[in-house]
Motif scaffolding. Sequence first.
Motif, PDB file in Angstrom:
ATOM      1  N   UNK A   1      -9.158  -8.437   3.181  1.00 48.88           N
ATOM      2  CA  UNK A   1      -8.671  -9.475   4.401  1.00 48.88           C
ATOM      3  C   UNK A   1     -10.050 -10.151   4.500  1.00 48.88           C
ATOM      4  N   UNK A   2      -9.651 -11.577   4.867  1.00 48.75           N
ATOM      5  CA  UNK A   2     -10.626 -12.530   4.791  1.00 48.75           C
ATOM      6  C   UNK A   2     -11.455 -12.348   6.272  1.00 48.75           C
TER       7      UNK A   2
ATOM      8  N   UNK B   1      -0.577 -12.300   9.224  1.00 53.17           N
ATOM      9  CA  UNK B   1       0.945 -12.302   9.488  1.00 53.17           C
ATOM     10  C   UNK B   1       1.052 -10.761   9.118  1.00 53.17           C
ATOM     11  N   UNK B   2       1.380 -10.126  10.029  1.00 56.31           N
ATOM     12  CA  UNK B   2       1.313  -8.538  10.379  1.00 56.31           C
ATOM     13  C   UNK B   2       2.490  -7.926  10.356  1.00 56.31           C
ATOM     14  N   UNK B   3       3.188  -7.370   9.515  1.00 60.54           N
ATOM     15  CA  UNK B   3       4.547  -6.697   9.704  1.00 60.54           C
ATOM     16  C   UNK B   3       4.470  -5.293  10.198  1.00 60.54           C
TER      17      UNK B   3
ATOM     18  N   UNK C   1       0.634 -10.674   5.313  1.00 58.38           N
ATOM     19  CA  UNK C   1      -0.680 -10.288   4.514  1.00 58.38           C
ATOM     20  C   UNK C   1      -0.988  -8.945   4.813  1.00 58.38           C
ATOM     21  N   UNK C   2      -0.243  -8.320   5.740  1.00 59.58           N
ATOM     22  CA  UNK C   2      -0.775  -6.761   6.228  1.00 59.58           C
ATOM     23  C   UNK C   2       0.503  -5.965   6.556  1.00 59.58           C
ATOM     24  N   UNK C   3       0.439  -4.881   6.321  1.00 58.82           N
ATOM     25  CA  UNK C   3       1.696  -3.922   6.685  1.00 58.82           C
ATOM     26  C   UNK C   3       1.185  -2.701   7.446  1.00 58.82           C
ATOM     27  N   UNK C   4       1.793  -2.599   8.718  1.00 60.08           N
ATOM     28  CA  UNK C   4       1.312  -1.394   9.138  1.00 60.08           C
ATOM     29  C   UNK C   4       2.637  -0.446   9.420  1.00 60.08           C
ATOM     30  N   UNK C   5       2.442   0.749   8.929  1.00 55.30           N
ATOM     31  CA  UNK C   5       3.668   1.506   9.168  1.00 55.30           C
ATOM     32  C   UNK C   5       3.312   2.759  10.124  1.00 55.30           C
TER      33      UNK C   5
END
Lengths: 264, 270, 247
Positions: free
Chosen positions: C1-2, C35-37, C209-213
Amino acid sequence: MQLPSDFFGWVGFLLSKYGSLFLQGTGMTLLISLTGTVIGFLIGLLVAILRTVPTTRRTSLPMRGLKTGMNVLLSAYIEVFRGTPMIVQAMVIYYGAMQAGIIGRGTPIPVVAIFIVSINTGAYMAEIIRGGIISVDNGQKEAAHAIGMTHWQSMVNVVLPQAVRNIMPSIGNEFVVNIKDSSVLNVIAVSELFFMSKSAAGTYLRYFEVFAITAVIYFILTFTVTRILRLIERKMDGSGTYTILGSQTDSQSAITVTESNKEG
Amino acid sequence: MKKIVSILLALAMLIGVSSAMAEGTLRVGMECNYAPFNWTQAEPSDFTVPIDGGAGYADGYDVQIAKKIAEGLGMDLVIVKTEWDGLPPAVTSGAIDAIIAGMSPTEERKATLDFTDPYYTSELVVVVKKDGAFAAATSLADFTGAAITAQLNTFHYTVIDQIPGVNKLPAMESFPAMIVALQSGAIDGYIAERPGAVADTTANPDLTFIKFDEGKGFTTSEADVSVAVALNKGSDLVAPINAILAGIDTDTRNQMMLDATARQPLSTAE
Amino acid sequence: MEKNPTLLEISHLMKRFGNHEVLTDISFTVGEGDVTCIIGASGSGKSTLLRCVNFLEEPTAGQILFRGKDAETGWKRAEYHSKVGMVFQSFNLFSNMSVLDNCNSGQMRVLKRDRKTATEKTMMYLTKVGMAPYCNARPAQLSGGQKQRVAIARALAMDPEVLLFDEPTSALDPEMVGEVLAVMRDLALGGLTMLIVTHEMSFAKDVCNRVIFMDQGLIVEDGAPGEIFTQPRQARTREFLSRVLQR
């Protein structure tokens, strides 16, 4: 002219002799019940807003205390004024205030009468409005919260308009009830329609004819008020059609969509 | 909203204070619904007094007595038309000065109100149908087996028990209601005071009333069949009003009652 | 991640409803432009987490920082909510107002903009979501997809820095899901910081650009979509994905 002998003869006779008094009584009934109901409605709205103020974990202790105290007072107000007959309230308030010197003989009685009807109606309205608020989808309040509206703003702009639209039939009921119940105010010397009818009956001793006239007048009053409220209901719903705006350059391409042909 | 109400009340108080300064007003409460004692009419006449609040004009025996009293006290008369149950609190709270409404000075009422001497004494009669079974009655015994009633909450109802073997029906709310009941046959007769009975039978010619000779009628106490002016306990108007009433003798009173009966709208329907 | 400025910092968030602990210990940060899912099974606490961020639920413990200041005490409520906006699963458009007024009301009442400025903004965002011609319609007259797009415009009109999406397409008919996802994709490409709870796995793969489970109130795995979807490290993640991606 002989005294009339049949029903309609008497009705015509009574109207000619007492017509102006019936009219005055009707005017007084309308004045007190309409004004009282409207003010009672506003009181009910205020009470509803105050009772639903939320407390978060940030609310300070004094504020919590204030809120609890206010809720207790408002609940007491609602219970007392719903739980006692308006005729008793009228006598206690008017003659009690007179005794205590709060009002004097010159106080215009219709003003006191409107006050009594208002606070009586307010207690009922508070509960009716609370029911209307419960019936509004919770998501509405959440969206208002998410956008940053305060409790007052979300109530006034989003929740209450919808709640009021839902409870219009109950508001109509309150109007009708007040138009008829204003008759109890004759104990504080208000010359409303029912008291006038008693005068006519007591003077001419014609029971059926007088109260037939009175019943018709009351019916006209309540019917008119409920029709007007239906009109307001329809206005609140907004138009069943809406116009899809055309492009900037061509207003002719605007399309009017009616409720029946909307998509989805 | 509560603020507006309290401002209004404050204003009202100011108005109240300023007009209470008009000391010379005698506020008299009555129902104005019971001819020939007191009634409401739409047009004024030489005899009427305007009803406070502007809803018609009051006339009747009680109004005329009130006029004489006000004159004697040197005060202006104001008639406050109030429903019966509102009259006692009105006088005890000071909203009115006196009740002149055909009210009898009973012991129960004397507990909360002071009464003057009577300003009228009447006799009890029974109103019946002209073509009914009791039209020719002359004594109480003639009414044995009759279905009789009287007005709710009045002593009229208690005297019915003096009729031997009477069929005492539940009390009714008002005289017009009893007229209807009599005409429909639901009752055989009802108790009334004579002036009221005269009025009732004039409006309804199918009815008549039975008056009893001395000794053949109801036994009543003076307090029951007379009416007096009711005042707040401790009022200093009792003595002055009694003095004025003493100057109106029985003949004058009877004439005033006859005049009022003649003037009542029913009789003058021209 | 930047490396970009942190907008939201959530530390040890815990939420309990009565005896039921929905969020156990949640800590993560959201950077500008992320943009986090957030994905996970029902009951894992995803929606509760989002609702805690904008205080629709009160956290039982933990802290939320926005731009370094405490979200509850360091920011004025109205300002915080305009910066952190939300789009709901059931749209929640104000049913007593037209589309135009829906979008104007927050601007005028909370941000104190005048009607002219508000309307200009509203029309701009309505155009962006493709709903400008419907500005006079009432919510009841629109379809689900149309309503959700208006809801997005309403949130955008407040000029938010972060936009929260609580299962935005779960209540839509399949044909309408596409139009809403298209709008969301545009917003993501435009650089808006978004925190999205969703079941739309292909969208998550393409746009985030990022996924959280999340599972049972905890963050189980957190990484780039490429990693999470193709090479999940945790067994629970693998289990969940195999169930969901069958369809």
